[in-house]
Motif scaffolding. Structure first.
Motif, PDB file in Angstrom:
ATOM      1  N   UNK A   1       0.822  -0.923   0.093  1.00 24.59           N
ATOM      2  CA  UNK A   1      -0.006  -0.008  -0.104  1.00 24.59           C
ATOM      3  C   UNK A   1       0.758   1.233  -0.014  1.00 24.59           C
ATOM      4  N   UNK A   2       0.519   2.242  -0.637  1.00 24.39           N
ATOM      5  CA  UNK A   2       1.035   3.236  -0.839  1.00 24.39           C
ATOM      6  C   UNK A   2       0.335   4.534  -0.217  1.00 24.39           C
ATOM      7  N   UNK A   3       0.625   5.088   0.793  1.00 27.35           N
ATOM      8  CA  UNK A   3       0.090   6.417   1.447  1.00 27.35           C
ATOM      9  C   UNK A   3       0.743   7.801   0.817  1.00 27.35           C
ATOM     10  N   UNK A   4      -0.206   8.562   0.052  1.00 31.62           N
ATOM     11  CA  UNK A   4       0.419   9.591  -0.589  1.00 31.62           C
ATOM     12  C   UNK A   4      -0.338  10.951  -0.232  1.00 31.62           C
ATOM     13  N   UNK A   5       0.518  12.037   0.011  1.00 30.94           N
ATOM     14  CA  UNK A   5       0.210  13.398   0.237  1.00 30.94           C
ATOM     15  C   UNK A   5       0.103  14.012  -1.082  1.00 30.94           C
ATOM     16  N   UNK A   6      -0.860  14.710  -1.500  1.00 34.13           N
ATOM     17  CA  UNK A   6      -1.143  15.406  -2.850  1.00 34.13           C
ATOM     18  C   UNK A   6      -0.235  16.797  -2.926  1.00 34.13           C
ATOM     19  N   UNK A   7       0.015  17.422  -1.661  1.00 33.56           N
ATOM     20  CA  UNK A   7       0.841  18.653  -1.696  1.00 33.56           C
ATOM     21  C   UNK A   7       2.376  18.488  -1.388  1.00 33.56           C
ATOM     22  N   UNK A   8       3.046  18.280  -2.591  1.00 38.80           N
ATOM     23  CA  UNK A   8       4.361  17.725  -2.711  1.00 38.80           C
ATOM     24  C   UNK A   8       5.347  18.916  -3.173  1.00 38.80           C
ATOM     25  N   UNK A   9       6.514  19.158  -2.576  1.00 39.70           N
ATOM     26  CA  UNK A   9       7.322  20.287  -3.027  1.00 39.70           C
ATOM     27  C   UNK A   9       7.758  19.972  -4.565  1.00 39.70           C
ATOM     28  N   UNK A  10       8.096  18.845  -4.719  1.00 45.16           N
ATOM     29  CA  UNK A  10       8.786  18.398  -6.230  1.00 45.16           C
ATOM     30  C   UNK A  10       7.951  17.738  -7.247  1.00 45.16           C
ATOM     31  N   UNK A  11       6.589  17.655  -6.868  1.00 44.72           N
ATOM     32  CA  UNK A  11       5.983  17.118  -8.095  1.00 44.72           C
ATOM     33  C   UNK A  11       4.536  17.304  -7.866  1.00 44.72           C
ATOM     34  N   UNK A  12       3.593  17.080  -8.959  1.00 39.68           N
ATOM     35  CA  UNK A  12       2.088  17.107  -8.837  1.00 39.68           C
ATOM     36  C   UNK A  12       1.556  15.693  -8.209  1.00 39.68           C
ATOM     37  N   UNK A  13       1.158  15.738  -6.805  1.00 39.28           N
ATOM     38  CA  UNK A  13       0.672  14.729  -6.420  1.00 39.28           C
ATOM     39  C   UNK A  13      -0.362  14.002  -7.108  1.00 39.28           C
ATOM     40  N   UNK A  14      -1.137  14.429  -7.798  1.00 37.09           N
ATOM     41  CA  UNK A  14      -2.142  13.617  -8.483  1.00 37.09           C
ATOM     42  C   UNK A  14      -1.699  13.131  -9.904  1.00 37.09           C
ATOM     43  N   UNK A  15      -0.649  13.847 -10.217  1.00 38.37           N
ATOM     44  CA  UNK A  15      -0.030  12.884 -11.519  1.00 38.37           C
ATOM     45  C   UNK A  15       0.499  11.927 -10.899  1.00 38.37           C
ATOM     46  N   UNK A  16       1.430  11.949  -9.571  1.00 39.19           N
ATOM     47  CA  UNK A  16       2.089  10.851  -9.137  1.00 39.19           C
ATOM     48  C   UNK A  16       1.078   9.650  -8.980  1.00 39.19           C
ATOM     49  N   UNK A  17       0.017   9.971  -8.348  1.00 38.27           N
ATOM     50  CA  UNK A  17      -0.999   8.845  -7.968  1.00 38.27           C
ATOM     51  C   UNK A  17      -1.370   8.135  -9.282  1.00 38.27           C
ATOM     52  N   UNK A  18      -1.727   8.854 -10.302  1.00 38.88           N
ATOM     53  CA  UNK A  18      -2.254   8.454 -11.570  1.00 38.88           C
ATOM     54  C   UNK A  18      -0.974   7.270 -12.226  1.00 38.88           C
ATOM     55  N   UNK A  19       0.401   7.960 -12.044  1.00 39.38           N
ATOM     56  CA  UNK A  19       1.365   6.818 -12.537  1.00 39.38           C
ATOM     57  C   UNK A  19       1.456   5.685 -11.599  1.00 39.38           C
ATOM     58  N   UNK A  20       1.211   5.898 -10.215  1.00 39.38           N
ATOM     59  CA  UNK A  20       1.394   4.801  -9.463  1.00 39.38           C
ATOM     60  C   UNK A  20       0.236   3.482  -9.747  1.00 39.38           C
ATOM     61  N   UNK A  21      -0.823   4.227  -9.955  1.00 37.70           N
ATOM     62  CA  UNK A  21      -2.010   3.265 -10.333  1.00 37.70           C
ATOM     63  C   UNK A  21      -1.865   2.581 -11.565  1.00 37.70           C
ATOM     64  N   UNK A  22      -1.435   3.285 -12.622  1.00 38.37           N
ATOM     65  CA  UNK A  22      -1.356   2.806 -13.805  1.00 38.37           C
ATOM     66  C   UNK A  22      -0.221   2.081 -14.451  1.00 38.37           C
ATOM     67  N   UNK A  23       0.819   2.582 -13.819  1.00 43.35           N
ATOM     68  CA  UNK A  23       2.203   1.778 -13.984  1.00 43.35           C
ATOM     69  C   UNK A  23       2.708   0.904 -13.115  1.00 43.35           C
ATOM     70  N   UNK A  24       2.400   1.121 -11.872  1.00 46.61           N
ATOM     71  CA  UNK A  24       2.744   0.168 -10.762  1.00 46.61           C
ATOM     72  C   UNK A  24       1.644  -1.158 -10.308  1.00 46.61           C
TER      73      UNK A  24
END
Length: 234
Positions: A50-73
């Motif tokens: 399980x990944x716990x992910x905050x959306x307000x990140x200093x070095x990337x867009x959290x929503x884009x990261x969530x999408x990559x995690x779900x789609x690619x990982x």
């Protein structure tokens, strides 16, 4: 048996420490990161449960990261965010997150939600394996890809896979929205309904369905859905 691994991505040290402590006390292994770059590098070495992910990140867009995690990982993703608007929750779920927790949160609730995701991941047991064959398609749930008759593959997200697996486990049976919410988890109401609409729409697109007259995933208005394919598990 190795304890499930939960990764935590949050730029607030206090939040990372609270989550680490409560999850390890509950018997989980944890890895915590303050930056998306470090977090994504770790995914190349180990696959978390399980990944716990905050959306307000200093070095990337959290929503884009969530999408990559779900789609690619194919990862199970729970968003933990201070963004409490309904639209933020809907967007997160649409992009592939499995659950959404708003800050401030009760640590015990996070543990319960993580346990729920792990249960959901094993709740539906395939009759013969991790591969389903139906109507010219092959669904590889170990790799999160759909394969058509020509051998061309297209990926699907963890969240889309949960819905597809639910249909393939119950072909030619009516599945109501209430049953979907009970089996797949997540918050009920508008955000869940919207997330299901999006996931089913994306599955129909990937299965090359006619949106006006789908052959496989039929909507029974006011009742739910029926999957009309013939399914063989391998």
């Amino acid at each position: 048996m190795t304890a499930p691994l939960v990764t935590i991505l949050d730029d607030e040290p206090e939040i990372r420490q609270i989550l680490t402590d409560v999850l390890e006390d509950a018997g989980f292994r944890t890895q915590a990161f303050s930056r998306a770059r470090e977090f994504e590098a770790s995914l190349k070495r180990v696959t978390p449960d399980v990944c716990l992910v905050d959306l307000s990140l200093p070095d990337t867009d959290g929503l884009a990261l969530v999408h990559r995690l779900a789609l690619e990982q194919g990862a199970s993703v729970i968003i933990i965010s201070g963004r409490a608007q309904v639209q933020d929750r809907v967007t997160g779920l649409e992009l592939g997150a499995d659950d959404y927790i708003t800050k401030p949160f009760e640590p015990a609730e996070v543990v319960a939600r993580v346990r729920a995701r792990l249960r959901d991941g094993t709740k539906v047991v395939q009759p013969g394996g991790n591969t389903a064959v139906f109507n010219g398609w092959i669904a590889h749930f170990d790799r999160y890809v759909l394969e058509d008759e020509t051998g061309t593959e297209s990926p699907f997200s963890h969240a889309e896979g949960e819905v597809l697996r639910l249909f393939l486990e119950s072909p030619k049976r009516l599945i109501s929205r209430a049953q979907m919410q009970e089996m797949l988890g997540g918050g009920a109401g508008e955000s869940f309904d919207r997330a299901m609409d999006v996931r089913i729409s994306r599955l129909r697109t990937k299965l090359k369905e006619d949106p006006k007259n789908p052959r496989l995933i039929k909507t029974i208005y006011g009742a739910g859905y029926i999957f009309l394919g013939e399914v063989e598990w391998r």
